[in-house]
Design an enzyme around this catalytic site. Structure first.
Site, short mmCIF file in Angstrom:
data_model
loop_
_atom_site.label_atom_id
_atom_site.label_comp_id
_atom_site.label_asym_id
_atom_site.label_seq_id
_atom_site.Cartn_x
_atom_site.Cartn_y
_atom_site.Cartn_z
CB ALA A 26 -0.88 0.01 1.25
CG HIS A 27 2.53 3.20 -3.13
ND1 HIS A 27 2.09 2.10 -3.79
CD2 HIS A 27 2.70 4.17 -4.07
CE1 HIS A 27 2.00 2.37 -5.08
NE2 HIS A 27 2.35 3.61 -5.28
NE ARG A 28 -1.91 4.10 -6.41
CZ ARG A 28 -0.87 4.41 -7.19
NH1 ARG A 28 -0.40 5.63 -7.24
NH2 ARG A 28 -0.33 3.51 -7.94
CG ASP A 68 -2.24 1.22 -2.59
OD1 ASP A 68 -1.11 0.83 -2.94
OD2 ASP A 68 -2.44 1.99 -1.62
#
Ligand code: UD1
Ligand code: UDP
Length: 369
Positions: free
Chosen positions: A207-209, A284
């Site tokens: 996850a990094h959005r 994501d």
């Protein structure tokens, strides 16, 4: 006379997706290239590691723009790129994807009337709340070459009024990068062994959005969902997300969960080995939504929309960054796992045949792709 390309990138996925184009630019008759890193990503494990693993050409120039706000990274990269382009006047500037680096390259090149080539043109989430969507739309508007990965992307470009002559359907360069990466990973990747994992016995999460990890509510929901999954979860954590995990005080929950293992960002070979051997993936990431169609694993996409609609109903499902939906998506995959996998293994990747980079370099050298 050879066409002089400036190949510009700044982040992990851009290095991976431009890898084959960089290699081809050095061995295709009629092409020369300068390799330019803006320095948007700079940690070894977010940047140089991929150049080393994929045996890519040396970086000629690192603009060292570093981290900052959107305007800071875009602005610094634009100023430095313009300065270089004024001096060197390349025949074309090539960039890939939707990062601030891409927007900077697109604006700087097009205002100097240097042809701008946009790899992975035309994909759309149709949600302007996402900074990447703004970058993509603007880059495509000024691009002289829009290299579209799919027919859907071609259609999006046409609807935005982009002339057919500027659009080339090429496939996505991730296919050849993944194929090559999986080949090179064999015998070199050690992650399964190091983490003591068995094929199919774990889940990969990333996850990094901005919209997920910069939101306390969404990031907490993700961690709560991961903690309730019935299998061990390996989560190679992006530096932005590690910072936010600390900021929101979520590290305790990760530690208490007992089933979540955080690792530093992994090299490409280790990451591909883990993904290809996982039960399924929760992510994501844009690139992972595409790669899963090559090594054939289901993904739960922790977003409300996707610019990769080709995977919906087959490889991927949108579950939002919502605890209940993530957990019910996971139950659904696990309930029908064998029949789902039989179906996925038979499906070709919607992102092409692994020859996108070759088509792109052929077109840039003046051919038909
Ligand atoms: C960027 C891209 C995103 C892409 C992602 C790939 C934009 C707007 N976003 O997001 O589209 O999916 O890269 O991973 O261009 N940091 C480090 N070390 C690094 C790099 C980043 O510590 O080497 C940390 C810094 O705290 C930085 C933060 O991560 O402020 C965010 O970095 P940034 O490049 O702005 O955005 P990403 O989230 O990486
Ligand atoms: N990746 C990697 N190591 C990791 C996480 C991801 O090598 O620890 C690779 C992944 O295989 C994919 C790319 O990085 O090719 C995706 O990058 P990211 O998710 O950061 O960006 P996005 O694709 O969303 O722009």
């Amino acid at each position: 006379m050879a066409v002089k390309l400036a190949i510009v990138f700044g982040t992990r996925p851009e290095i991976i997706k431009l890898s084959e184009i960089m290699l081809l630019s050095k061995k295709t008759k009629g092409l020369e290239s300068t390799i330019i890193h803006t320095g948007q990503h700079y940690d070894y494990n977010m940047s140089q590691q991929f150049m080393d693993e994929l045996k890519l050409p040396e970086i000629d120039i690192n603009l060292e723009v570093g981290s900052g706000t959107h305007a800071q990274t875009t602005g610094k990269a634009m100023i430095a790129l313009e300065e270089w382009m004024l001096k060197e006047n390349p025949g074309a500037v090539v960039a890939e994807g939707d990062t601030n680096t891409v927007l900077a390259a697109a604006l700087a090149a097009s205002k100097l009337r240097i042809p701008f080539a946009h790899v992975e043109a035309g994909i759309r989430s149709f949600w302007r709340g996402m900074p990447e969507e703004i970058n993509r739309v603007l880059a495509d508007q000024v691009a002289d070459y829009c290299f579209a990965p799919t027919k859907t992307a071609v259609g999006n470009l046409r609807k935005e009024g982009i002339a057919a002559g500027r659009i080339h359907l090429t496939g996505n360069t991730i296919v050849e990068a993944t194929q090559r990466g999986l080949g090179l990973a064999e015998g070199t990747a050690m992650a399964m062994q190091k983490l003591g994992l068995e094929k199919g016995g774990f889940i990969i999460a990333t996850a990094h959005r901005e919209e997920n990890v910069d939101s306390r509510q969404r990031f907490s929901a993700l961690i709560s969902a991961l903690a309730k999954l019935p299998l061990p979860v390996i989560y190679p954590i992006h530096p932005r997300s590690r910072r936010q995990l600390g900021e929101f005080g979520l590290m305790g929950e990760v530690e208490r969960s007992g089933n979540i293992t955080l690792t530093d960002p992994l090299g490409y070979f280790d990451f591909l080995q883990l993904s290809a051997n996982s039960k399924f993936i929760i992510t994501d990431s844009g690139g992972i939504q595409e790669e899963c169609t090559v090594y054939k694993r289901p993904v739960l996409v922790t977003r409300d929309n996707t610019e990769r609609p080709e995977i919906l109903g087959s490889f991927g499902e949108l579950v939002g960054c919502d605890e209940k939906r993530i957990l019910s998506g996971a139950r659904k995959i696990l309930r029908n796992y064998d029949s789902l996998m039989r179906r996925l293994r038979r499906l070709p990747s919607p992102y092409g045949d692994g020859r996108a980079s070759r088509r792109i370099t052929n077109i840039l050298v003046g051919g038909n792709g």
